[in-house]
Design a protein around this motif. Sequence first.
Motif, PDB file in Angstrom:
ATOM      1  N   ARG A  20       1.198  -0.998   0.449  1.00 49.68           N
ATOM      2  CA  ARG A  20       0.054  -0.023   0.037  1.00 49.68           C
ATOM      3  C   ARG A  20       0.868   1.033  -0.065  1.00 49.68           C
ATOM      4  O   ARG A  20       0.153   2.198  -0.804  1.00 49.68           O
ATOM      5  CB  ARG A  20      -1.035   0.037   0.930  1.00 49.68           C
ATOM      6  CG  ARG A  20      -1.743  -1.514   1.018  1.00 49.68           C
ATOM      7  CD  ARG A  20      -2.753  -1.200   2.335  1.00 49.68           C
ATOM      8  NE  ARG A  20      -2.122  -1.476   3.216  1.00 49.68           N
ATOM      9  CZ  ARG A  20      -1.744  -1.479   4.714  1.00 49.68           C
ATOM     10  NH1 ARG A  20      -3.340  -1.721   4.816  1.00 49.68           N
ATOM     11  NH2 ARG A  20      -1.206  -1.688   5.555  1.00 49.68           N
ATOM     12  N   ALA A  24       0.966   4.031  -3.305  1.00 50.49           N
ATOM     13  CA  ALA A  24       0.681   5.452  -2.794  1.00 50.49           C
ATOM     14  C   ALA A  24       1.919   6.379  -3.567  1.00 50.49           C
ATOM     15  O   ALA A  24       1.752   7.419  -3.916  1.00 50.49           O
ATOM     16  CB  ALA A  24       0.641   4.959  -1.067  1.00 50.49           C
ATOM     17  N   ARG A  27       1.745   6.275  -6.791  1.00 51.50           N
ATOM     18  CA  ARG A  27       0.357   7.524  -7.410  1.00 51.50           C
ATOM     19  C   ARG A  27       1.281   9.058  -7.489  1.00 51.50           C
ATOM     20  O   ARG A  27       0.843   9.602  -8.302  1.00 51.50           O
ATOM     21  CB  ARG A  27      -0.660   6.810  -6.375  1.00 51.50           C
ATOM     22  CG  ARG A  27      -1.899   5.525  -7.209  1.00 51.50           C
ATOM     23  CD  ARG A  27      -2.857   6.152  -5.546  1.00 51.50           C
ATOM     24  NE  ARG A  27      -2.947   6.013  -4.444  1.00 51.50           N
ATOM     25  CZ  ARG A  27      -2.420   4.502  -3.949  1.00 51.50           C
ATOM     26  NH1 ARG A  27      -2.890   3.475  -4.220  1.00 51.50           N
ATOM     27  NH2 ARG A  27      -2.603   4.998  -2.309  1.00 51.50           N
TER      28      ARG A  27
END
Length: 120
Positions: A20, A24, A27
């Motif tokens: 995760r 992130a 992103r």
Amino acid sequence: MTRSRFPASVYGTGTEPDPRFSLANERTFLAWNRTALALVAGGVALEALGLDLQPELRLAASVILIAAGLAVPVLAWFEWGRTERALRAATPLPGSVTSIALAVTIVVVGALVLLGVILR
């Protein structure tokens, strides 16, 4: 057989973090690239639309926006790598150089456009 991942300077560091966090970070890198595209588009639009501004200041603002649009993805790539290495080494995350560069760019371009309006 183990496949090597690119860039080895990032993936060869530490251990695999929680996916995760890596996603992130990716992103964020992609968001910086969208921002860069907007900077280039803004610079092109500012000059192409021929707004009623002082021409030299309008051109300077356009060039700065386009140059920033070229620089931001490069800065974001290095920032992505630094952050990913920190995640893999379980160390504190680094600060954002890209954010500071973008803030300075916006202030300079805003000042040039403001002067362009005042001096027209």
